[in-house]
Design a protein around this motif. Sequence first.
Motif, PDB file in Angstrom:
ATOM      1  N   VAL A 199       0.839  -1.213   0.000  1.00  0.00           N
ATOM      2  CA  VAL A 199       0.000   0.000   0.000  1.00  0.00           C
ATOM      3  C   VAL A 199       0.870   1.258   0.000  1.00  0.00           C
ATOM      4  CG1 VAL A 199      -1.971  -1.136   1.083  1.00  0.00           C
ATOM      5  CG2 VAL A 199      -0.224  -0.086   2.525  1.00  0.00           C
ATOM      6  N   ALA A 200       2.046   1.158  -0.616  1.00  0.00           N
ATOM      7  CA  ALA A 200       3.000   2.273  -0.565  1.00  0.00           C
ATOM      8  C   ALA A 200       2.458   3.551  -1.185  1.00  0.00           C
ATOM      9  CB  ALA A 200       4.300   1.878  -1.263  1.00  0.00           C
ATOM     10  N   ALA A 207       8.891   4.251   3.807  1.00  0.00           N
ATOM     11  CA  ALA A 207       9.695   3.573   4.821  1.00  0.00           C
ATOM     12  C   ALA A 207       9.798   2.071   4.563  1.00  0.00           C
ATOM     13  CB  ALA A 207       9.113   3.829   6.207  1.00  0.00           C
ATOM     14  N   ASN A 208       8.732   1.477   4.020  1.00  0.00           N
ATOM     15  CA  ASN A 208       8.730   0.030   3.818  1.00  0.00           C
ATOM     16  C   ASN A 208       8.907  -0.381   2.359  1.00  0.00           C
ATOM     17  OD1 ASN A 208       8.315  -0.719   6.567  1.00  0.00           O
ATOM     18  ND2 ASN A 208       6.173  -0.092   6.376  1.00  0.00           N
ATOM     19  N   SER A 296      -1.919  -5.155  -8.114  1.00  0.00           N
ATOM     20  CA  SER A 296      -1.987  -4.371  -6.890  1.00  0.00           C
ATOM     21  C   SER A 296      -3.437  -4.245  -6.440  1.00  0.00           C
ATOM     22  CB  SER A 296      -1.403  -2.970  -7.125  1.00  0.00           C
ATOM     23  OG  SER A 296      -2.278  -2.184  -7.925  1.00  0.00           O
ATOM     24  N   PHE A 297      -3.631  -3.671  -5.260  1.00  0.00           N
ATOM     25  CA  PHE A 297      -4.960  -3.269  -4.836  1.00  0.00           C
ATOM     26  C   PHE A 297      -5.414  -2.130  -5.752  1.00  0.00           C
ATOM     27  CE2 PHE A 297      -2.960  -4.713  -0.784  1.00  0.00           C
ATOM     28  CZ  PHE A 297      -3.777  -5.817  -0.568  1.00  0.00           C
ATOM     29  N   PRO A 298      -6.721  -1.987  -5.997  1.00  0.00           N
ATOM     30  CA  PRO A 298      -7.190  -0.971  -6.953  1.00  0.00           C
ATOM     31  C   PRO A 298      -6.694   0.434  -6.664  1.00  0.00           C
ATOM     32  CG  PRO A 298      -8.991  -2.446  -6.369  1.00  0.00           C
ATOM     33  CD  PRO A 298      -7.843  -2.806  -5.468  1.00  0.00           C
ATOM     34  N   ARG A 305       6.218   1.038  -6.720  1.00  0.00           N
ATOM     35  CA  ARG A 305       6.655   1.135  -5.324  1.00  0.00           C
ATOM     36  C   ARG A 305       5.910   0.171  -4.413  1.00  0.00           C
ATOM     37  NH1 ARG A 305       4.733   6.434  -4.608  1.00  0.00           N
ATOM     38  NH2 ARG A 305       5.224   6.251  -2.391  1.00  0.00           N
ATOM     39  N   THR A 306       4.783  -0.379  -4.877  1.00  0.00           N
ATOM     40  CA  THR A 306       4.011  -1.308  -4.052  1.00  0.00           C
ATOM     41  C   THR A 306       4.485  -2.751  -4.201  1.00  0.00           C
ATOM     42  OG1 THR A 306       2.306  -1.725  -5.744  1.00  0.00           O
ATOM     43  CG2 THR A 306       1.980   0.167  -4.286  1.00  0.00           C
TER      44      THR A 306
END
Length: 335
Positions: A199-200, A207-208, A296-298, A305-306
Amino acid sequence: MGKERRLLTLVICLVLGGGLTAAVLGATRAAGPHAGAAAGAPAPSDYVDIRDVPPVPAVTPARPAAAGEGSPGSMVVDCGRNEGRHYNEDNLVVSPGLRAGAHHTHSYVGNLSTDAMSTEASLAAAATSCAGGDRSTYYWPVLRRPDRPGTRPHETSAGHGNTGEIVPEASVRVEFRGNPVSKVVAMPPFLHAMTGDAVALTAGGDANVRARWGCSGSPDRATTSYPRCPEGDRVTRSLVFPSCWNGLDTASAGHRSHLLFPGGNGVCPTNTFPVPELRISLAYEVPTGAPVAIDSFPEQRHSPRTDHAMFVNAMTDRQMAAVVECLNGGRSCRT
């Protein structure tokens, strides 16, 4: 009187027009870098010519804290490249027991049975694509060509805006590395691990974000964007997992607190112990200029980046001991 009416009409039009323009500009700013992107497609700003990415400066390896204390070895686990097209929309690490809980399609190597309903017992008894018998599961979101309609399973049936032809992995490298300043200890059986941030785009920070993209002909250049590679190069993805274990848990809420990343000097945070560091390196044959997008999620709009990956350790104690011995002994091994 007629002139006054025309003047009033002109003033009203200007006010309404200005308001509409402001609303449109406000909406565009709110949409951020993905404004103007087609529904379900990455934004133009998600792509970068690899030649515009500066080379990564050479890094001097960290010195062991004392002679013989580091674990400079490496172990490559040959698990194929998902030739059997093991795909599903499950996520055993993040949403166990929930069918299609990932809302996007994952690609797997290793354990051939992995899905949302997998258990320790089922993983330990299943067949594997790994040549040395490692039954661990390694998986990540598929890469697609959104400009080409899919015709196979998980292409025509994919939901949540994840559509298009799946690009098969041209190569998959699963590798474990040691720690530059300490000996590593064995991973516990059925340790769950995750790297990256699914969920970037909406998280408000990087950070993640861990995945790095690149081109096979420019190994010294890495980016968090989709790379535009020269003709003949493969598109690459690299994902490194956290390798400092708290010594207690095989999983945790949020999937991050039981496994942490070491500091830049290789030292693990207080009350954690170095375990073998997993690195997954992927490569794809993509024509020059062709668009690509990871599932990815919509609301994440296929942002590079996700990118993320998951792992569940299903090695036997003997197999894990061999990994630890190789790394601590400073050898280059393959299984």
